[in-house]
Design an enzyme around this catalytic site. Structure first.
Site, PDB file in Angstrom:
ATOM      1  N   LYS A 225     -28.367 -25.607 -20.896  1.00  0.00           N
ATOM      2  CA  LYS A 225     -29.368 -24.549 -21.089  1.00  0.00           C
ATOM      3  C   LYS A 225     -30.437 -24.365 -20.168  1.00  0.00           C
ATOM      4  O   LYS A 225     -30.841 -25.280 -19.324  1.00  0.00           O
ATOM      5  CB  LYS A 225     -29.824 -24.512 -22.650  1.00  0.00           C
ATOM      6  N   ARG A 259     -23.262 -30.128 -29.510  1.00  0.00           N
ATOM      7  CA  ARG A 259     -22.497 -29.114 -29.285  1.00  0.00           C
ATOM      8  C   ARG A 259     -22.604 -28.854 -27.743  1.00  0.00           C
ATOM      9  O   ARG A 259     -23.734 -28.849 -27.359  1.00  0.00           O
ATOM     10  CB  ARG A 259     -22.956 -27.776 -29.836  1.00  0.00           C
TER      11      ARG A 259
END
Length: 283
Positions: A225, A259
């Site tokens: 991210k 995740r």
């Protein structure tokens, strides 16, 4: 340390969450996801990637047909169904029994995915978007991953109190639908409207969230991210080392499910972190 949670699934063995972290492999069947858009958006490539992640040790497959990256174009219900249902069908037709979560904001997509063989719902709106989502989860007795995403969040927002308040709203909606709190897995929603400082503040305070919500397992989703890219000034494909650092720190602070895009390295990092906290497995 880690609270222990046992979450039943309709047609599979239960998920046992505790000292042993579970790895959720990301399977984006989209043309425009921020990191892997267009790489797995055909059934054959999606199945091949699913098999690779399972071989690397994925415990759960998370299948999504709509990108939530900033600026992504909305996807219609039928288009999203056309992306995800053939992949779920193919996975189950191949005899793969690994739990599947359907990553969607749309109740109809969740409903049909669960009918097709998915086991749980991953809702980035945390049941606070479409009112029918909680009802569908209750109908199928499906666990829900409830992510935090507050579009009114600002740089001045105090992360943990604000997030806790929204999680309480999620749990209230779940309770009204007849879903036990223990079947809600909380996700802090790293990167979603949060500043760089807020993202790292939340990661640092994961223990506060796990203590505030002892009935709920915690999912950590930091893989590739922008909180890593902005800090290190690199591209999504260059963010594995940064991701591994967040994975280990999230685990040490009580995270249960991770995740990730890169299953094998995260699995290895988690095994070392588990052995450090609790000792290696005894042969």
């Amino acid at each position: 340390m880690h609270t222990t949670h046992t979450i039943s699934l309709r047609n599979r063995p239960p998920l046992v969450l505790g000292r042993r972290a579970l790895v959720m492999g990301i399977l984006n069947v989209t043309p425009d996801s921020f990191s892997d858009g267009g790489q797995h958006d055909h059934v054959d490539t999606a199945i091949a990637h699913a098999r690779q992640m399972l071989a690397e040790g994925a415990d759960i497959l998370d299948i999504g047909g709509e990108s939530t990256r900033p600026g992504a174009e909305p996807v219609g219900v039928q288009e999203e169904l056309d992306r995800v249902l053939p992949v779920i069908d193919a996975i189950r037709a191949a005899g793969i029994a690994t739990p599947i979560s359907i990553d969607t904001m749309k109740p109809l997509v969740a409903h049909q995915a669960l009918e097709a063989g998915a086991d749980m719902i991953n809702d980035v709106n945390g049941l606070l978007g479409a009112p029918e989502m909680a009802e569908i989860a209750a109908l199928f007795d499906a666990p829900v991953i409830a992510m935090h995403w507050d579009r009114d969040w600002t740089a001045e927002t105090d992360p943990i109190p604000a997030m806790s308040g929204r999680f309480h709203n999620t749990l209230a909606i779940a309770a009204r639908a007849g879903i036990q709190a223990s079947r809600i897995i909380l996700d802090p929603g790293f990167g979603f409207t949060k500043t760089l400082t807020q993202n790292y503040s939340i990661l640092r305070q994961i223990t506060d969230l796990t203590q505030a919500f002892p009935s709920n397992a915690m999912l950590i989703g930091t893989s590739r991210k922008s909180m890593i890219g902005k800090l290190l000034d690199n591209q999504p494909s260059e963010r594995l080392a940064g991701t591994l650092a967040t994975t280990v720190q999230g685990y040490e602070r009580g995270g249960h499910i991770f995740r990730v895009h890169d299953v094998a390295p995260n699995r290895d990092a988690l095994r070392v972190a588990e052995a450090t906290l609790y000792g290696p497995p005894q042969n």
